[in-house]
Structure formats: structure tokens, C-alpha cells
Design an enzyme around this catalytic site. Structure first.
Site, PDB file in Angstrom:
ATOM      1  N   ARG A 106      32.024  47.288  28.624  1.00 26.53           N
ATOM      2  CA  ARG A 106      32.860  48.300  27.964  1.00 26.53           C
ATOM      3  C   ARG A 106      33.795  47.626  26.981  1.00 26.53           C
ATOM      4  O   ARG A 106      34.505  46.687  27.338  1.00 26.53           O
ATOM      5  CB  ARG A 106      33.716  49.037  29.003  1.00 26.53           C
ATOM      6  CG  ARG A 106      32.974  49.968  29.871  1.00 26.53           C
ATOM      7  CD  ARG A 106      33.853  51.061  30.433  1.00 26.53           C
ATOM      8  NE  ARG A 106      35.155  50.646  30.947  1.00 26.53           N
ATOM      9  CZ  ARG A 106      36.018  51.495  31.481  1.00 26.53           C
ATOM     10  NH1 ARG A 106      35.728  52.785  31.549  1.00 26.53           N
ATOM     11  NH2 ARG A 106      37.170  51.087  31.938  1.00 26.53           N
ATOM     12  N   THR A 110      37.885  50.887  22.884  1.00 33.95           N
ATOM     13  CA  THR A 110      37.260  52.225  22.781  1.00 33.95           C
ATOM     14  C   THR A 110      36.727  52.714  24.126  1.00 33.95           C
ATOM     15  O   THR A 110      36.460  53.906  24.280  1.00 33.95           O
ATOM     16  CB  THR A 110      36.076  52.183  21.803  1.00 33.95           C
ATOM     17  OG1 THR A 110      35.060  51.322  22.365  1.00 33.95           O
ATOM     18  CG2 THR A 110      36.482  51.649  20.445  1.00 33.95           C
ATOM     19  N   ASP A 202      38.472  46.665  39.019  1.00 38.51           N
ATOM     20  CA  ASP A 202      37.319  46.243  38.214  1.00 38.51           C
ATOM     21  C   ASP A 202      36.230  45.689  39.142  1.00 38.51           C
ATOM     22  O   ASP A 202      36.387  44.603  39.723  1.00 38.51           O
ATOM     23  CB  ASP A 202      37.761  45.180  37.193  1.00 38.51           C
ATOM     24  CG  ASP A 202      36.648  44.852  36.215  1.00 38.51           C
ATOM     25  OD1 ASP A 202      35.531  44.503  36.676  1.00 38.51           O
ATOM     26  OD2 ASP A 202      36.868  44.955  35.005  1.00 38.51           O
ATOM     27  N   ASP A 205      34.714  42.123  38.323  1.00 40.02           N
ATOM     28  CA  ASP A 205      35.655  41.035  38.609  1.00 40.02           C
ATOM     29  C   ASP A 205      35.793  40.815  40.109  1.00 40.02           C
ATOM     30  O   ASP A 205      35.892  39.667  40.583  1.00 40.02           O
ATOM     31  CB  ASP A 205      37.028  41.345  38.003  1.00 40.02           C
ATOM     32  CG  ASP A 205      37.060  41.059  36.504  1.00 40.02           C
ATOM     33  OD1 ASP A 205      36.130  40.392  36.012  1.00 40.02           O
ATOM     34  OD2 ASP A 205      38.006  41.516  35.842  1.00 40.02           O
TER      35      ASP A 205
HETATM   36  C1  PRP Z   1      32.053  48.498  34.507  1.00 36.51           C
HETATM   37  C2  PRP Z   1      31.143  49.128  35.539  1.00 36.51           C
HETATM   38  C3  PRP Z   1      30.284  50.027  34.704  1.00 36.51           C
HETATM   39  C4  PRP Z   1      31.238  50.502  33.643  1.00 36.51           C
HETATM   40  C5  PRP Z   1      31.693  51.884  33.992  1.00 36.51           C
HETATM   41  O1  PRP Z   1      31.416  47.482  33.854  1.00 36.51           O
HETATM   42  O2  PRP Z   1      30.424  48.201  36.285  1.00 36.51           O
HETATM   43  O3  PRP Z   1      29.174  49.377  34.116  1.00 36.51           O
HETATM   44  O4  PRP Z   1      32.346  49.598  33.639  1.00 36.51           O
HETATM   45  O5  PRP Z   1      32.482  52.404  32.998  1.00 36.51           O
HETATM   46  P1  PRP Z   1      32.012  53.633  32.090  1.00 36.51           P
HETATM   47  O6  PRP Z   1      31.431  54.657  33.012  1.00 36.51           O
HETATM   48  O7  PRP Z   1      33.299  54.076  31.450  1.00 36.51           O
HETATM   49  O8  PRP Z   1      31.026  53.128  31.087  1.00 36.51           O
HETATM   50  P2  PRP Z   1      32.173  46.526  32.809  1.00 36.51           P
HETATM   51  O9  PRP Z   1      32.017  47.056  31.427  1.00 36.51           O
HETATM   52  O10 PRP Z   1      33.564  46.279  33.279  1.00 36.51           O
HETATM   53  O11 PRP Z   1      31.300  45.206  32.864  1.00 36.51           O
HETATM   54  P3  PRP Z   1      31.082  44.176  34.076  1.00 36.51           P
HETATM   55  O12 PRP Z   1      30.240  44.871  35.113  1.00 36.51           O
HETATM   56  O13 PRP Z   1      30.350  43.062  33.400  1.00 36.51           O
HETATM   57  O14 PRP Z   1      32.412  43.771  34.606  1.00 36.51           O
HETATM   58  N1  URA Z   2      34.841  49.834  35.539  1.00 40.39           N
HETATM   59  C1  URA Z   2      35.317  49.383  36.723  1.00 40.39           C
HETATM   60  O1  URA Z   2      34.883  48.321  37.195  1.00 40.39           O
HETATM   61  N2  URA Z   2      36.253  50.109  37.343  1.00 40.39           N
HETATM   62  C2  URA Z   2      36.718  51.272  36.864  1.00 40.39           C
HETATM   63  O2  URA Z   2      37.587  51.902  37.513  1.00 40.39           O
HETATM   64  C3  URA Z   2      36.230  51.727  35.635  1.00 40.39           C
HETATM   65  C4  URA Z   2      35.281  50.995  34.994  1.00 40.39           C
END
Ligand code: PRP
Ligand code: URA
Length: 211
Positions: A106, A110, A202, A205
Site C-alpha cells: 500500500r 494514497t 500492521d 510487520d
Molecule cells: C497490508 C495487508 C494487505 C493490505 C490491506 O499489506 O497485508 O495486503 O495492507 O490493505 P488494503 O485493504 O487497504 O489494501 P501491506 O501493504 O502493509 O504490505 P505487507 O504485507 O508487505 O506489509
Molecule cells: N494493513 C495492515 O496490516 N493492517 C491494517 O490495519 C490495515 C492494512
């Protein structure tokens, strides 16, 4: 609205484990194990419609016809990174499944998903595809991942998340009314940073210890 395709989990074991995940005191090791276990428990539920065929088996008593899973046509597709955490739980149930990967993150400003990787089993048309991601927040990542899978020919798609925000669930079921959506728990709403409340923070993380 395609609510017949949305399954909100209410199993006490899943709810208990999600509460453990939410706790900010839960460390990486335990968090990872819980995500894997929830992946397995939710996978058991999501795969309850796998097709069966009858085979002949000889028991110590007599021969009988008895059901086994028909074919080996399953694919698990985690959305990187956090979706990876649920894969081993599902593979414990279906060890012969193929595994694809979709890389999305993400944009911090945005909150829209940015694509960086896509590798899917080929051909994919005849497979049941289980997409995993612990978090369904705005729904942008899930919608994009499903779109990419459909562009590669995927048809029978199930999306599995541990926690969903109402906003993301609405967006996903509206954008892709043909898919089945499995939710571990439906939370209250998103905050101003598009994080789920109360959520678990998160997920990526916390799984990979990169906080
Ligand atoms: C997180 C999560 C989803 C996304 C959800 O990933 O694992 O993929 O955010 O958010 P959305 O519904 O608003 O799109 P992130 O982008 O943090 O990446 P990561 O898994 O690599 O930490
Ligand atoms: N991605 C995450 O990992 N946690 C949230 O709450 C939203 C997006």
C-alpha cells in the site's frame, strides 16, 4: 449485493486465536504460529465444498467404495507479504496444492496498492484458487489481486482474510460479486490512516518482526 458469498467465521477457536493476535504484547514467534493455525482452521471451512470421488478400498473387513478428494486442482495465492503467513496452515490440509504469489504494497500516502510481483500456477482456469491476506482494510489490495488472477484466467476464486473492515468487505464484494469471501472477524471501521480498528496493527510487520 452478493451476501450469499460472504462467510463470517464465528468458531470459538478462531475467535480466541484472533484475540491473541490483537494483543500488542504477542511477540513475533507466537503471532506467526497463530496466523498459521487460523489459516488452517479457516482453510478447513473454506474448502468444505471440494469435489469428491468414490474409490474402492479394501478394509480388514471387506471391500468398500469410499470418498477421496477428486483431482489435485487447488492453488493457494498469498498476497505478499502478510498473506504468506497463512499458507503453511492451508498446505497442512492440502499438501499437493500449487502456490502462486502476488506482490502488492500500500502506498503510504494514497493507501492504494502498488504491484511489484505476480507469478501464478499455469494453467489456472481449472483450479480452485484460495487467495490469502490477513487484512482486508480499504479492499484495494484484495480487489487488485483478484483482478490480476482473473486476467490470468482464474475463475473459481476464494478470498480468505483474518480481519476485515466493513469498507473493504463492501468494496471487495461489489467489485467481485462472483468470488467467495471468508472473514475471520468483521471489525468496526478504518481510522484516518486506513488501518483497521481495533484490528491488530500492521500484519506484515508483526509476522516478520519488522516493526
Ligand atoms: C497490508 C495487508 C494487505 C493490505 C490491506 O499489506 O497485508 O495486503 O495492507 O490493505 P488494503 O485493504 O487497504 O489494501 P501491506 O501493504 O502493509 O504490505 P505487507 O504485507 O508487505 O506489509
Ligand atoms: N494493513 C495492515 O496490516 N493492517 C491494517 O490495519 C490495515 C492494512
Amino acid at each position: 449485493m452478493a451476501d450469499k458469498n460472504v462467510f463470517i467465521n464465528s468458531h470459538p477457536l478462531v475467535q480466541h486465536k484472533i484475540s491473541m493476535l490483537r494483543d500488542k504484547g504477542t511477540g513475533t514467534n507466537e503471532f506467526r504460529k497463530l496466523v498459521e493455525e487460523i489459516g488452517m482452521l479457516m482453510g478447513y471451512d473454506a474448502l468444505s465444498d471440494l469435489p469428491l470421488k468414490e474409490i474402492e478400498v479394501e478394509t480388514p473387513i471387506e471391500k468398500c467404495m469410499t470418498p477421496v478428494i477428486a483431482g489435485r486442482k487447488l492453488a493457494v495465492v498469498p498476497i505478499l507479504r502478510a498473506g504468506l503467513g497463512m499458507v503453511s496452515g492451508i498446505l497442512a490440509l492440502t499438501p499437493t496444492a500449487k502456490v502462486g504469489h502476488i506482490g502488492l504494497y500500500r502506498d503510504p500516502e494514497t493507501h492504494e496498492p502498488v504491484e511489484y510481483y505476480c507469478k501464478l500456477p499455469n494453467p489456472i482456469e481449472e483450479r480452485t484458487i484460495v487467495v490469502t491476506d490477513p487484512m482486508l482494510a480499504t479492499g484495494g489490495s484484495a480487489c487488485d489481486a483478484i483482478r490480476m488472477i482473473k486476467e490470468h484466467g482464474g475463475i473459481k476464486i476464494k478470498f480468505m482474510c483474518i480481519i476485515a473492515a466493513p469498507e473493504g468487505l463492501e468494496r471487495l464484494k461489489t467489485s467481485h460479486p462472483d468470488i467467495q469471501i471468508y472473514v475471520g472477524h468483521l471489525d468496526r471501521c478504518l481510522n484516518e490512516h486506513a488501518y483497521i480498528m481495533p484490528g491488530l496493527g500492521d500484519a506484515g510487520d508483526r509476522i516478520f518482526g519488522t516493526i
